[in-house]
Design a protein around this motif. Structure first.
Motif, mmCIF file in Angstrom:
data_model
loop_
_atom_site.group_PDB
_atom_site.id
_atom_site.type_symbol
_atom_site.label_atom_id
_atom_site.label_comp_id
_atom_site.label_asym_id
_atom_site.label_seq_id
_atom_site.Cartn_x
_atom_site.Cartn_y
_atom_site.Cartn_z
ATOM 1 N N ASP A 106 -9.582 -3.416 30.000
ATOM 2 C CA ASP A 106 -10.790 -3.183 29.198
ATOM 3 C C ASP A 106 -11.650 -4.447 29.223
ATOM 4 N N PRO A 107 -12.655 -4.520 30.086
ATOM 5 C CA PRO A 107 -13.496 -5.724 30.176
ATOM 6 C C PRO A 107 -14.221 -6.066 28.879
ATOM 7 N N GLU A 108 -14.361 -5.111 27.972
ATOM 8 C CA GLU A 108 -15.045 -5.369 26.701
ATOM 9 C C GLU A 108 -14.079 -5.798 25.599
ATOM 10 N N ALA A 109 -12.832 -6.018 25.909
ATOM 11 C CA ALA A 109 -11.800 -6.211 24.891
ATOM 12 C C ALA A 109 -11.999 -7.475 24.068
ATOM 13 N N SER A 110 -11.700 -7.331 22.781
ATOM 14 C CA SER A 110 -11.458 -8.491 21.929
ATOM 15 C C SER A 110 -9.996 -8.432 21.520
ATOM 16 N N MET A 111 -9.437 -9.580 21.118
ATOM 17 C CA MET A 111 -7.993 -9.608 20.887
ATOM 18 C C MET A 111 -7.609 -10.592 19.785
ATOM 19 N N ILE A 112 -6.598 -10.197 19.040
ATOM 20 C CA ILE A 112 -5.941 -11.115 18.121
ATOM 21 C C ILE A 112 -4.617 -11.506 18.759
ATOM 22 N N VAL A 113 -4.283 -12.778 18.681
ATOM 23 C CA VAL A 113 -3.005 -13.296 19.166
ATOM 24 C C VAL A 113 -2.238 -13.810 17.957
ATOM 25 N N THR A 114 -1.035 -13.293 17.761
ATOM 26 C CA THR A 114 -0.282 -13.661 16.566
ATOM 27 C C THR A 114 1.184 -13.900 16.902
ATOM 28 N N PRO A 115 1.818 -14.876 16.266
ATOM 29 C CA PRO A 115 3.265 -15.034 16.426
ATOM 30 C C PRO A 115 4.005 -13.855 15.813
ATOM 31 N N SER A 116 5.248 -13.674 16.240
ATOM 32 C CA SER A 116 6.069 -12.559 15.758
ATOM 33 C C SER A 116 6.960 -12.952 14.598
ATOM 34 N N ASP A 117 6.971 -14.228 14.216
ATOM 35 C CA ASP A 117 7.999 -14.700 13.288
ATOM 36 C C ASP A 117 7.430 -15.363 12.040
ATOM 37 N N HIS A 118 6.162 -15.072 11.720
ATOM 38 C CA HIS A 118 5.578 -15.623 10.507
ATOM 39 C C HIS A 118 5.701 -14.626 9.361
ATOM 40 N N LEU A 119 5.616 -15.156 8.154
ATOM 41 C CA LEU A 119 5.667 -14.333 6.951
ATOM 42 C C LEU A 119 4.272 -14.242 6.352
ATOM 43 N N ILE A 120 3.815 -13.032 6.075
ATOM 44 C CA ILE A 120 2.547 -12.802 5.389
ATOM 45 C C ILE A 120 2.833 -11.827 4.257
ATOM 46 N N THR A 121 2.479 -12.226 3.042
ATOM 47 C CA THR A 121 2.906 -11.455 1.873
ATOM 48 C C THR A 121 1.820 -10.553 1.308
ATOM 49 N N ARG A 122 0.561 -10.766 1.708
ATOM 50 C CA ARG A 122 -0.524 -9.941 1.170
ATOM 51 C C ARG A 122 -1.220 -9.222 2.333
ATOM 52 N N ASP A 123 -0.710 -8.037 2.643
ATOM 53 C CA ASP A 123 -1.172 -7.324 3.831
ATOM 54 C C ASP A 123 -2.631 -6.893 3.738
ATOM 55 N N LYS A 124 -3.093 -6.509 2.548
ATOM 56 C CA LYS A 124 -4.476 -6.040 2.411
ATOM 57 C C LYS A 124 -5.453 -7.181 2.687
ATOM 58 N N GLU A 125 -5.154 -8.363 2.147
ATOM 59 C CA GLU A 125 -6.010 -9.525 2.411
ATOM 60 C C GLU A 125 -5.963 -9.903 3.891
ATOM 61 N N PHE A 126 -4.789 -9.753 4.505
ATOM 62 C CA PHE A 126 -4.667 -10.000 5.943
ATOM 63 C C PHE A 126 -5.592 -9.063 6.719
ATOM 64 N N GLU A 127 -5.552 -7.781 6.392
ATOM 65 C CA GLU A 127 -6.396 -6.800 7.083
ATOM 66 C C GLU A 127 -7.877 -7.170 6.959
ATOM 67 N N THR A 128 -8.307 -7.524 5.743
ATOM 68 C CA THR A 128 -9.711 -7.883 5.518
ATOM 69 C C THR A 128 -10.103 -9.099 6.357
ATOM 70 N N SER A 129 -9.237 -10.103 6.398
ATOM 71 C CA SER A 129 -9.527 -11.316 7.159
ATOM 72 C C SER A 129 -9.613 -11.043 8.656
ATOM 73 N N ILE A 130 -8.718 -10.218 9.163
ATOM 74 C CA ILE A 130 -8.705 -9.933 10.603
ATOM 75 C C ILE A 130 -9.935 -9.117 11.001
ATOM 76 N N LEU A 131 -10.307 -8.157 10.189
ATOM 77 C CA LEU A 131 -11.504 -7.370 10.496
ATOM 78 C C LEU A 131 -12.747 -8.259 10.526
ATOM 79 N N LYS A 132 -12.826 -9.198 9.581
ATOM 80 C CA LYS A 132 -13.961 -10.130 9.584
ATOM 81 C C LYS A 132 -13.928 -11.010 10.827
ATOM 82 N N GLY A 133 -12.717 -11.444 11.214
ATOM 83 C CA GLY A 133 -12.590 -12.260 12.418
ATOM 84 C C GLY A 133 -13.006 -11.521 13.674
#
Length: 360
Positions: A106-133
């Protein structure tokens, strides 16, 4: 740009030696259910990203030896979306391969790169931050990292010095500093100008390819030779032959510290890289004596501030322990003060020197 052009790369090749002996070469920490939820750190990372990236656009990059574990824990991921590294070369080659692979799909692709071993405790805030990013990198020629406001003078993290704000919570990056000493970390904390580098990145596939070409040409040129093979049956043979020739270097050193179009989004979603036993202790429920028992049976007398992590049915009985790590993985028992846990990597090396790979 719709979300069908959004991809996620989960980096899943680390060994996690600081969690030895629980984290072993044949089952590193990302595959372990540390919190007794029935989901490993990898599975939690996958679950978390489903709200922002289509399931068919999630790609896992791991070492060849971990392919069976990935398939076991993420049965919904097609084999074509598991990229198998034949050698460990840190994050820059991993990201370079993933970017070439995704850009071919997909030449138009954007991507998030994330480690597999981190802890994130507030999933809703994570979603909001990633969408803004995603919205930011899709409308700017930008490499974006997520920054965490520091709460202590941590010497085990990289730091980002912030510059001018260009949008809602998104700032230009002035400098990166990797793992400062205690004195410098205290200065960073007091200044208010520095954030922890979370190791989570967003960019367009084309933007990171361009940055790699400019700042990590040796790595970029290796993957450019494969144009035409990505997404085809020939891709694996090309990677087997060429990936081991890459320099082992992190994306921070290879690109982020050199590029001029690097930005940071300051986020707050309960992040911890869960890199040490103390970090696990800090993020686990404790009993009235301040002890953490990781899915095990413990009777403790006059003992405070300890973490007990023991597999199986073994009962641990302790007297007079203060601030210790007690980790039993069957054939290895670790007893170590939390204050000395930075020596665990040395202990692993000593075990390897004395006994080979038997206890790794």
């Amino acid at each position: 740009m719709t979300d069908r052009h959004r991809y996620c790369v989960i980096m899943c090749g680390g060994i996690g030696s600081r969690f030895w002996p629980y984290s072993r070469t044949d089952r590193p920490k990302q595959f372990i259910d540390f919190f007794g939820t029935g989901r490993s750190l990898l599975q939690m990372s996958y679950d978390r990203i489903l709200s922002v990236v289509p399931a068919e656009n999630i790609i896992v990059v791991t070492n060849t030896v971990y392919a069976p574990l990935v398939r076991e824990q993420l049965p919904d991921i097609d084999n074509s979306r598991i990229l198998l590294e034949p050698a460990r070369r840190n994050t820059a080659p991993c990201i370079a391969w993933a970017a070439h692979h995704i850009a071919a799909l997909d030449p138009e692709a954007s991507m998030i790169v994330t480690p597999s071993d981190h802890l994130i405790t507030r999933d809703k805030e994570f979603e909001t931050s990633i969408l803004k990013g995603f919205e930011f990198v899709e409308s700017h020629d930008a490499l974006l990292t997520l920054g965490i406001r520091p709460t202590r003078p941590e010497t085990g993290y990289g730091y980002i010095q912030i510059g001018r704000e260009i949008g809602d919570g998104i700032l230009k990056v002035k400098t990166f500093t990797e793992k400062p000493n205690r004195e410098l970390a205290e200065v960073f904390l007091e200044s208010g100008e520095f954030f922890w580098n979370s190791g989570i990145f967003l960019w367009k596939a084309s933007a990171i390819k361009k940055a790699l070409a400019e700042h990590a040409g040796d790595i970029y040129s290796i993957f450019e030779q494969g144009n035409g093979v990505y997404g085809t049956p020939a891709e694996n043979d090309f990677i087997q032959a060429n990936f081991p020739g890459c320099m082992g270097i992190s994306i921070d050193f290879a690109v982020m510290e050199k590029a001029s179009n690097v930005y940071v989004e300051c986020v707050d979603f309960g992040w911890n890289d869960l890199g040490t036993w103390s970090a696990l202790y800090d993020n686990s429920p404790r009993n009235r004596d301040g002890n953490v028992t990781q899915n095990c049976r413990v009777i403790a007398y006059n003992s405070h501030g300890n973490i007990f992590a023991v597999s199986g049915e073994k009962l641990i009985v302790a007297e007079g322990l203060e601030n210790y790590i007690i980790a039993d993985a069957g054939d290895v028992l670790l007893i170590c003060p939390k204050s000395e846990e930075q020596r665990i990597k040395l202990m692993v090396n000593d075990a390897k020197e004395k006994y080979g790979d038997k206890y790794l």
